[in-house]
Scaffold this motif. Sequence first.
Motif, PDB file in Angstrom:
ATOM      1  N   GLN A 132      -3.775  94.963  67.350  1.00  0.00           N
ATOM      2  CA  GLN A 132      -2.505  94.832  66.648  1.00  0.00           C
ATOM      3  C   GLN A 132      -1.746  96.154  66.739  1.00  0.00           C
ATOM      4  O   GLN A 132      -2.248  97.190  66.307  1.00  0.00           O
ATOM      5  N   ASP A 134       1.245  96.814  65.382  1.00  0.00           N
ATOM      6  CA  ASP A 134       2.222  96.987  64.313  1.00  0.00           C
ATOM      7  C   ASP A 134       2.120  98.408  63.772  1.00  0.00           C
ATOM      8  O   ASP A 134       1.041  98.875  63.397  1.00  0.00           O
ATOM      9  N   HIS A 136       2.842  99.666  61.051  1.00  0.00           N
ATOM     10  CA  HIS A 136       2.365  99.768  59.673  1.00  0.00           C
ATOM     11  C   HIS A 136       0.848  99.595  59.574  1.00  0.00           C
ATOM     12  O   HIS A 136       0.251  99.926  58.545  1.00  0.00           O
ATOM     13  N   ARG A 214       7.944  87.264  73.078  1.00  0.00           N
ATOM     14  CA  ARG A 214       7.522  88.522  72.452  1.00  0.00           C
ATOM     15  C   ARG A 214       8.077  89.707  73.226  1.00  0.00           C
ATOM     16  O   ARG A 214       8.494  90.708  72.625  1.00  0.00           O
ATOM     17  N   ASP A 221      11.658  98.537  71.548  1.00  0.00           N
ATOM     18  CA  ASP A 221      10.399  99.238  71.283  1.00  0.00           C
ATOM     19  C   ASP A 221       9.647  99.366  72.607  1.00  0.00           C
ATOM     20  O   ASP A 221       8.708  98.614  72.880  1.00  0.00           O
ATOM     21  N   ARG A 224       5.540  99.521  72.858  1.00  0.00           N
ATOM     22  CA  ARG A 224       4.873  98.247  72.578  1.00  0.00           C
ATOM     23  C   ARG A 224       5.240  97.193  73.623  1.00  0.00           C
ATOM     24  O   ARG A 224       4.432  96.319  73.956  1.00  0.00           O
ATOM     25  N   HIS A 228       2.506  95.336  75.711  1.00  0.00           N
ATOM     26  CA  HIS A 228       2.460  93.868  75.684  1.00  0.00           C
ATOM     27  C   HIS A 228       2.366  93.307  77.101  1.00  0.00           C
ATOM     28  O   HIS A 228       1.587  92.376  77.365  1.00  0.00           O
TER      29      HIS A 228
END
Length: 283
Positions: A132, A134, A136, A214, A221, A224, A228
């Motif tokens: 993941q 993310d 955060h 996605r 970004d 990422r 991806h």
Amino acid sequence: MILDFGYDTRHAQAAVAVAQRRGLPVPDPIPTTMAMVDVVMRAAHMKPPERPTVDDLPQTTAELAALIEERARAHRVAASYREVAQDFIEPLARRLNAQVAAQVASWIAMLCPEFDRLVKQLRSLSKKLPDQLDAHLINWGDPEVSAPWARAEGIAMQLDGIVGDRQTLARASGLQGEGGPNAELYAVAALPKPTTTDVVQHRLRTHISPELQRWKELRHDPVRRWLHLVRSEHLTIQLATPNEVRDRAAVRELWLEAIAVRGVAPVPGAKAIRAIEQVLQAA
């Protein structure tokens, strides 16, 4: 210097600048033509002498008459240069654009080894990062995460630079955007060609389309977004030549055409399967 007068060589000159900056071979005729463009543009923009000021006024009428004659001659020369130079603008623009367009495919091909090397490095780094991504959820205080992430940022920046240069080169060949709304993706990635089984089992809808969506969501970004892509199980990451972008766009159209004849039945019948096979075989 940029040509105007309706004969635009900006894309060609930008492509040459990319090739020179990256150390790609530029055939001798191209710099020669660009030098000719400079000569023509200087002539096309030749200006007459500036208006005289009070300090420029002579003391006698004879001197004034001579000065007027001299300035009139300079005005005629400048006007003649501007008019004659325009006769050369179109043929020079056509020559330069054609010379550069002929080199675009080979220049893009020369970017591929560096692109592939960076993708390989990023794919290796992606294995050291959490599944993941993310922001955060990532523990930035963990050096085992922050260190590979920092390296991934640098690689993503370099990949974006290569892709940007590829786009500049593609514009010089007149093929920028030839892949439609997804041209940006097809410049760096290829969809798998559909098989009958893929179409029957909704591989595009279930697996490939979510990856494409996605990728679009991550447009702001870059780190990422590249991670991806390199983690994709369905896309082939490879820098495309201009014609390959169009070919990759055609693959998606083939998917859609095959899906259309499949129908909406959960399990397509023999007739639908034959129709799918006919579409794929005709491609």
